[in-house]
Structures are given as C-alpha cells and as structure tokens.
Design an enzyme around this catalytic site. Structure first.
Site, PDB file in Angstrom:
ATOM      1  N   ASP A 119     -37.065 -20.792  11.591  1.00 56.80           N
ATOM      2  CA  ASP A 119     -35.729 -20.457  12.053  1.00 56.80           C
ATOM      3  C   ASP A 119     -35.564 -20.995  13.465  1.00 56.80           C
ATOM      4  OD1 ASP A 119     -33.226 -19.318  12.040  1.00 56.80           O
ATOM      5  OD2 ASP A 119     -33.923 -17.366  11.344  1.00 56.80           O
ATOM      6  N   HIS A 149     -29.068 -26.492  17.047  1.00 60.81           N
ATOM      7  CA  HIS A 149     -29.269 -25.068  16.766  1.00 60.81           C
ATOM      8  C   HIS A 149     -30.430 -24.807  15.811  1.00 60.81           C
ATOM      9  CE1 HIS A 149     -25.673 -23.408  18.796  1.00 60.81           C
ATOM     10  NE2 HIS A 149     -25.284 -24.663  18.693  1.00 60.81           N
TER      11      HIS A 149
HETATM   12  C1  GDG Z   1     -28.347 -21.033  12.974  1.00 59.06           C
HETATM   13  C2  GDG Z   1     -29.864 -21.208  13.016  1.00 59.06           C
HETATM   14  C3  GDG Z   1     -29.885 -19.989  15.187  1.00 59.06           C
HETATM   15  C4  GDG Z   1     -24.986 -12.121   9.285  1.00 59.06           C
HETATM   16  N1  GDG Z   1     -24.561 -11.410   8.256  1.00 59.06           N
HETATM   17  C5  GDG Z   1     -23.349 -10.938   8.574  1.00 59.06           C
HETATM   18  C6  GDG Z   1     -23.047 -11.348   9.847  1.00 59.06           C
HETATM   19  N2  GDG Z   1     -24.089 -12.110  10.266  1.00 59.06           N
HETATM   20  C7  GDG Z   1     -24.181 -12.769  11.564  1.00 59.06           C
HETATM   21  C8  GDG Z   1     -25.274 -12.178  12.400  1.00 59.06           C
HETATM   22  C9  GDG Z   1     -25.655 -13.342  13.297  1.00 59.06           C
HETATM   23  C10 GDG Z   1     -25.345 -14.566  12.453  1.00 59.06           C
HETATM   24  O1  GDG Z   1     -24.535 -14.125  11.383  1.00 59.06           O
HETATM   25  C11 GDG Z   1     -26.609 -15.209  11.885  1.00 59.06           C
HETATM   26  O2  GDG Z   1     -27.248 -15.949  12.896  1.00 59.06           O
HETATM   27  P1  GDG Z   1     -28.760 -16.416  12.828  1.00 59.06           P
HETATM   28  O3  GDG Z   1     -29.143 -16.918  14.154  1.00 59.06           O
HETATM   29  O4  GDG Z   1     -29.569 -15.259  12.422  1.00 59.06           O
HETATM   30  O5  GDG Z   1     -28.878 -17.511  11.677  1.00 59.06           O
HETATM   31  P2  GDG Z   1     -28.100 -18.871  11.174  1.00 59.06           P
HETATM   32  O6  GDG Z   1     -26.796 -18.525  10.590  1.00 59.06           O
HETATM   33  O7  GDG Z   1     -29.036 -19.519  10.247  1.00 59.06           O
HETATM   34  O8  GDG Z   1     -27.870 -19.781  12.479  1.00 59.06           O
HETATM   35  C12 GDG Z   1     -30.488 -20.061  13.782  1.00 59.06           C
HETATM   36  C13 GDG Z   1     -28.380 -19.990  15.131  1.00 59.06           C
HETATM   37  O9  GDG Z   1     -27.900 -21.080  14.355  1.00 59.06           O
HETATM   38  C14 GDG Z   1     -27.791 -20.089  16.533  1.00 59.06           C
HETATM   39  O10 GDG Z   1     -28.209 -21.230  17.203  1.00 59.06           O
HETATM   40  O11 GDG Z   1     -30.316 -18.787  15.781  1.00 59.06           O
HETATM   41  O12 GDG Z   1     -31.869 -20.245  13.867  1.00 59.06           O
HETATM   42  O13 GDG Z   1     -30.400 -21.259  11.703  1.00 59.06           O
HETATM   43  O14 GDG Z   1     -24.857 -13.368  14.437  1.00 59.06           O
HETATM   44  O15 GDG Z   1     -24.785 -11.069  13.073  1.00 59.06           O
HETATM   45  N3  GDG Z   1     -21.912 -11.025  10.469  1.00 59.06           N
HETATM   46  C15 GDG Z   1     -21.032 -10.238   9.797  1.00 59.06           C
HETATM   47  N4  GDG Z   1     -21.274  -9.819   8.537  1.00 59.06           N
HETATM   48  C16 GDG Z   1     -22.392 -10.118   7.895  1.00 59.06           C
HETATM   49  O16 GDG Z   1     -22.582  -9.730   6.754  1.00 59.06           O
HETATM   50  N5  GDG Z   1     -19.898  -9.859  10.400  1.00 59.06           N
END
Ligand code: GDG
Length: 737
Positions: free
Chosen positions: A386, A173
């Site tokens: 990212d 990921h």
């Molecule tokens: C890793 C990789 C890759 C965020 N704040 C809240 C909340 N979120 C949710 C978002 C989103 C998720 O968390 C964050 O996902 P990301 O993809 O932006 O980032 P990482 O956590 O670093 O994930 C990344 C991912 O894996 C998937 O393969 O895209 O690059 O680093 O879904 O909506 N959800 C809630 N409250 C919050 O305050 N409910």
C-alpha cells in the site's frame, strides 16, 4: 469566466478524476464535492487565488449530447474545475486497461496480474496528450502545475516540452517498485522520461524515492547526486512527503459522535450493543483491491480462532470492503474469493448467538464510517502493499479517549511513521495471531501511551501541511534552478558570437568531439561522425580566414580514419598528435612502458565489474564504465583511484576522470598545452572553445580572456556559458555558416 482569467501565478492541480461527483437524473444535474483524502488535502491550494483543478468528470463524453456536455462543463467550472473529455474507449483502455491492468499491479509487485498491451499503451499516451491539451488552454506564464498519480506519468514531460518555463510538481500516491520489478516494464524509459518533466517528484516514503532514483540511474543512466538528477539543462529534485489526513475533521467528527447530545444511528446502536455484551470489535476498511490483502486477513483470522479458541464468541471482525474497479477481471475474482471465504469461515465457527465476521461490500456514508472507527477496539489494517494507507491514520484520529490498538502491515507506507502501532508482516499468520492477541489484551495505559504518540504526529503533519510542504519545496527547486543554470547561453551572447564571427578576419574554432559534436554511445567506436556533421564542419572549414580544430582524447588512428581526407586541423590523444596540412606531427615524445604495469590492474577491475572495458590508446589507457551498474561503478572508481594514485606519481602520470571513463596518461600532455601552442603559432582575433568534459577545462583556462568559451552540459565549469547538448552545439554552429 475562468477562461478569461489571465492573472499570474495560479496553481493548476491535475488528477485523473476531478474532486467531485456529477449526477444526471433525467433533466436534473447535480454536482457534489468528493470527500477523499486528496480532495481535502488540496482544498486550500485549490481555493487559493485563481487555482483550478483539471481532470475527468466521471462521465464518458459519448454518453452526453453536445448540449448536455456543455452544461456539465459549465456546472463544473463553478467549482473551479475543468473537465478533460474522455470517451468510453479511453476509459476502457487508458484507465481500466493500462493504468489498472499494467501500472497498478506492477507498481504493487503483483507481476502475475500485470498485462502489457500495446494498444492500451497507445491509449495511455493519447489520454495524457488530451490532458496536456486541456491544461495548455488554461496555463499562463508563471503558473505552477501539480500533477497527481500513476494515471498521468507522461504528463510532466508533455507539459515541459510545450511550456519549458512552467514549474511542475508530480506526486505518486502508490509505491514505486524496486528496479528489479520496474525493469520488466516494456515502456520503462518512456515512463521515467515522462516523470522527469517535473521539477520536483514526490513519493510517500524514502524507499519509493530510492527505488525511483535507482531506476533513473540504471535505465536512463543519468547522474544522480543525493536526491537530485541532472537531466538536460535541468536539475530535478526527488523527495519524500508522507501524506497526512485532515486530522481535525476526523477528530471533531468523533467527538461529536461520542457526545451524549448526538442521536445515535442504527449502525452505532448495533455496534454498541455488541460491546455491551463484552465482545470486542476488530475493524478493517479497504477498497476491494487485491493489494489490500483481504482474503489473507480472513484466513489469518481463522488461524487466530483456531489457535486461541478462547476468543470464540468474544470477538468479531467487522469488515468493510468498498467496491472498486469492478470491470477489471482480477477484482471480480477477488470479490468471489472473499464472498466464499467469509461464508466458509462464518459457517465453520458460527453459533446461534454469534457470527465471527460481519462483512459489508458497499460504501458507507461518512457518519457511519466514523461510527465504525469509534466503536472498534482494534483496527486491523494489513495490506500486502500500500502506497500509504489513510484508513490507518483516520482510525487513530478518531480515538478521542486515546484507547484502541492499531495493527498495521509493514507493507503500508504509513508503517514508516507509525512505529507505535503493532507492526506485522501480513504474510505471517503467526505474527497476525500473536499481534491480535496482544492487541486484545493490551493494558489501557499502554494503549493510551501509544495512541497519544501516534496522534501527536498525525495532528502536526496533517494533509494541509503535506500540501504546503510539497509546494514550498517546489518553489525552492525553482529558485535553485535559476542559480544552477545561471550561465545558460543567452541570446545576446550567442548573437554577439555570431556577429563577431562574421566580422573578424583571423578566426579559430576549437571543438571537442565526443559529447560536444556527437552524443555518447555505449561503445566509443560507434560514435562516428554523421553526414550532417560532415556538411556542417566542411562549410565552417571553407569559410574564409577560419581555422577549424577538432581536439580530442581519441587516438590518431580513429581520427585518421574518420577525418583523414578532410583539411580540418586535428589534435588527438589529448594533445600528443597534431594533424595539419594533411600531415601528422608528434607534439610530445612520450614513454609508454608504464602501460605494462598499469594494464593488469585495470584488467582485474574489468573482471570484477561487468560491462566495463579497457580502451588502449597510443599514449593512454582508458577504463570505460558507461554501461556498468552505476552503484558498483561508483565503488570501483573510488577503489581504482586509490590503487592508481600510489603508482602514478612515480611515473609522471596522471589520472583523468572523464565522462564515465577513467584515463591514465602522461602528465606532460593536456588539451590546454595545445591551445597555447596554437595561439602562439598564429595570431587570432576571434576564438571560440566548446567542450563538455573535465579535460576540456584546460582549454577554457588557456583561452584568451576575450575568447568565447562554452561548456556542454550544466556541470561546474570555467567556461563563460553553458549549453544543453550536442544538438544545441550544432544549432549554434549552423548559425555561423
Ligand atoms: C491510494 C493509495 C494512499 C473508504 N471506505 C469508505 C471511505 N473510505 C475512504 C477512507 C480513506 C480512503 O477512502 C481510502 O484511502 P487509502 O489511503 O486507504 O487507500 P486508496 O484508496 O487505495 O488510496 C494509498 C492513498 O492513495 C493516498 O495517497 O494512501 O496507499 O493506494 O480516506 O476514509 N469513505 C467513505 N465511505 C466508505 O465506505 N465515506
């Protein structure tokens, strides 16, 4: 009970954390499913048939009494999940330590944050072992295992070793870094080999895939053909699958929040008020992580307000930073830095009625998240690195009126498929400021055109599609695997060979040396026979009615040194010399005057291709490139081939392409000619030929139809059967003794 389920073909999902939260309050225990991207994406896979999910529950085992721990496990199982018991020490060393202080920073190009601790590496191995132990308890023949992410890089190999027939997929990921970064990793070989236990390896983008393949070529020196890797007796596929989101869920939630009937939350009302005052909201949401570029974004926002002061009191940055890994020192430092920056900039620009940044350091409920998405005119998603970034995709999914502008960093995997966003280089404040201005002034029509394009793609390739495509590819690699190794030596064939050997009276064993009896070494002179090999060959030689022939492209001097005092038959220089009854006989009279004109050409190739060298044999010249850069070597071999082709035809020479070597020798000699000669000298009723190289194909061709012919390795061959490596050859020969 899950434990008792033995029916075929289930999918086991494995990740560091289970997709649920366990809470224990005094005597009450609760389990709530998590809503993360991975959890939603895998929901249907998990729900299917007897699918199970293996991972850590989030509670260290030493915090629970044995009794409570059993209760937690039972509760988790109701959700079709199996927990891997991890201690507090495991979490500190494997998760916070190795995963988040070594792998995470390095894979995101933060070398200065990367700590290589031997003890943490040991813990990483230990915990990966714990995972495999748990998995094995639930794994049946025919099951598929899908392993996720950087905490479990060793797991595919651990499973493959114990259950070779299992179909294993792996998805990373986070980014896979370029070779120049990855090579600094002390355990780089172990990590790559661990990953290569999988049959299919998936990455978010083609760049990560390409970096991975490059490391496999350079560090493990394996053969890579487009996106497949030949490794031992397996063909491994590597591909990119950009992860999507649960589009409908976000879109529907946004429609719901926008509808008049829904009661507005406090947050929604506050945000709306702001818009009514004619101010625009700029949103950013990230986990509080140094890869997300939070301080940089705040500074760039300051730069924007300085450069375009007309936007003072007209815009507000709403910044949600979700607490993450707060036990790791760099995350604590980042938090302090962010607090200070927000304070300084708000202090610098604030007026009685306006603060430029609203900063939340907490996680919000899903409904609040949707409110943030739908009320913000601009989303500013600017990570330094990212893997993908799902927030950018979620913002797009919630824009039900197709308005709004996404500013996205080129360094996020998502940028590859979101061309209609305003893509920026997050290190350039100029880029930042101009894109922000462009976003704030973009005509509605243009916003809508861009947004519709983005939405169309995200809706089509959503997270469920992503999971299905990955699993379909995995299924295909399995089918592919079955055809590629169709000639794998069967137990029956082996048994027949062994029986025949014990019964027949006139037996001939023709064995190639390098790559067949011993593995390859960087320097050919280091591939000396070992004691065990001598014992094995001696025993075979002493068998009644058996002629043992070692047949090689090596020169006579080397074989004389190694085997001169043995009574095996030796053939060297591809068939120029024969050693029988302790006497060398020249089978061919060959000229060598051509060497004078060819050698200088090879020398220019050596000069221009570091780590290559020329081996001068009695009747041939060989250019070795085993340890050279594989990409460069590939170019040079094509060049060399072109240069040589025009020269060799006049001299009755031929070019042999061996295993990481190009050899120029007389066309009049090859191993096949010797084989026919030996077969006419004496009659045999049992012949076995074993070889690994292209040059051994001549032997397979000349061997009688009824002979046993075995190729080492799984490249295309005329041999009847194939075997994995020299170790397997030795095991087979052992059976003859
Ligand atoms: C890793 C990789 C890759 C965020 N704040 C809240 C909340 N979120 C949710 C978002 C989103 C998720 O968390 C964050 O996902 P990301 O993809 O932006 O980032 P990482 O956590 O670093 O994930 C990344 C991912 O894996 C998937 O393969 O895209 O690059 O680093 O879904 O909506 N959800 C809630 N409250 C919050 O305050 N409910």
């Amino acid at each position: 009970m899950l434990q008792q389920i033995t029916s075929m073909n289930k999918t086991i999902i494995v990740s560091n954390r289970l997709p649920l939260q366990v809470s224990i309050n005094k005597n009450k225990m609760g389990v709530t499913p998590s809503v993360g991207g991975l959890a939603t994406g895998m929901k249907s896979v998990h729900a299917e048939g007897n699918g199970i999910w293996v991972g850590w529950s989030g509670i260290p085992e030493d915090e629970l009494s044995l009794e409570l721990s059993k209760k937690v496990d039972a509760k988790i199982r109701e959700e079709k999940c199996i927990s891997v018991a991890l201690s507090q020490q495991d979490i500190e060393e494997y998760y916070e330590g190795f995963s988040n202080r070594a792998l995470w920073p390095l894979f995101h190009y933060f070398m200065e944050y990367t700590e290589f601790e031997q003890q943490e590496w040991e813990a990483y191995k230990r915990v990966n072992e714990k995972f495999v132990e748990t998995i094995l308890k639930h794994l049946n023949d025919g099951d598929t295992v899908w392993v996720h992410d950087y905490q479990l890089l060793l797991l595919p190999q651990l499973i493959k070793e114990k259950k070779p027939e299992t179909t294993i997929g792996f998805f990373l990921h986070i980014p896979f870094p370029s070779y120049e970064i990855f090579r600094t990793f002390p355990w780089r070989k172990e990590i790559l080999s661990g990953m290569l236990g999988a049959d299919l390896l998936g990455f978010h983008t083609y760049d990560y895939e390409r970096h991975f393949l490059s490391s496999v070529k350079r560090i493990l020196r394996l053969d890579v053909n487009f996106n497949t890797i030949s490794h031992q007796d397996r063909i491994i596929t590597v591909d990119s699958f950009p992860m999507g989101i649960d589009y409908d869920k976000f879109h529907k939630a946004a429609l719901d929040h926008n509808s008049q009937s829904k009661e507005k939350s406090e947050l929604h009302k506050r945000l709306e008020e702001h818009t009514l005052e004619g101010k625009k909201l700029i949103l950013s949401i990230d986990r509080m992580d140094y890869t997300k570029g939070i301080p940089n974004r705040i500074k760039a926002f300051e730069y924007f307000l300085d450069k375009f002061p007309e936007y003072k009191e007209k815009v507000r940055l709403v910044m949600l930073a979700v607490p993450s890994r707060s036990n790791v020192p760099q995350y604590q430092k980042l938090k302090r830095e962010t607090d200070e920056l927000v304070g300084r900039i708000n202090g610098k620009f604030a007026t009685v009625s306006w603060t430029p940044i609203w900063y939340f350091y907490r996680s919000l409920p899903f409904d609040d998240l949707i409110d943030l998405y739908i009320t913000s005119e601009v989303a500013l998603i600017t990570p330094i690195r990212d893997g993908m970034n799902l927030v950018a995709k979620e913002y797009v999914a919630t824009r039900t009126k197709h308005d709004g502008v996404l500013i996205l960093s080129e360094m996020a995997g998502a940028s590859q498929e979101m061309n209609e966003a305003l893509l920026i280089n997050p290190s350039s404040f100029e880029d930042f400021a101009h894109s922000l201005k462009q976003a704030l002034t973009m005509p509605l029509k243009e916003q809508q055109t861009r947004m519709k394009f983005l939405q169309k793609r995200l809706k089509r390739y959503d997270v469920e599609k992503w999971a299905t495509e990955f699993l379909n590819s995995l299924k295909q690699t399995k089918q592919h695997k079955d055809t590629v190794i169709a000639k794998k030596l069967t137990r029956e064939y082996e048994q027949q060979l062994v029986n025949d050997f014990h019964q027949k009276k006139k037996k001939l064993l023709l064995l190639d040396y390098d790559g067949t009896l011993v593995g390859f070494k960087d320097n050919p002179q280091d591939a000396e026979p070992d004691k065990i090999l001598f014992t094995l060959l001696d025993t075979l030689q002493e068998k009644e009615d058996t002629t043992l022939v070692l047949i090689s492209g090596r020169d006579k001097e080397t074989f004389q040194k190694w085997f001169g005092d043995k009574s095996y038959t030796l053939v060297t220089d591809h068939g120029v010399w024969l050693y029988q009854d302790k006497e060398w006989i020249a089978l061919e009279r060959l000229k060598t005057d051509w060497m004078e004109s060819i050698r200088p050409i090879l020398e220019t190739f050596v000069d221009r291709t570091p780590a290559t060298f020329i081996e001068t044999k009695n009747y041939s010249l060989a250019w070795h490139y085993r340890t050279a850069d594989p990409e460069l070597a590939k170019i040079r071999t094509i060049e060399l081939n072109t240069v040589l082709t025009s020269m060799v035809s006049n001299n009755n020479l031929s070019i042999l392409k061996g295993n990481k070597v190009i050899e120029i020798k007389s066309s009049n000699v090859n191993k096949g000619r010797v084989v026919s000669r030996l077969l006419t000298q004496k009659s045999y009723d049992f012949v076995t030929v074993i070889g690994d190289d292209w040059t051994d194909e001549y032997m397979f061709e000349e061997a009688p139809e009824w002979a046993y012919t075995i190729k080492v390795g799984f490249a295309k061959t005329k041999a009847k059967y194939q075997i994995k490596d020299p170790t397997k050859v030795r095991e087979l020969l052992e059976k003859l003794t």
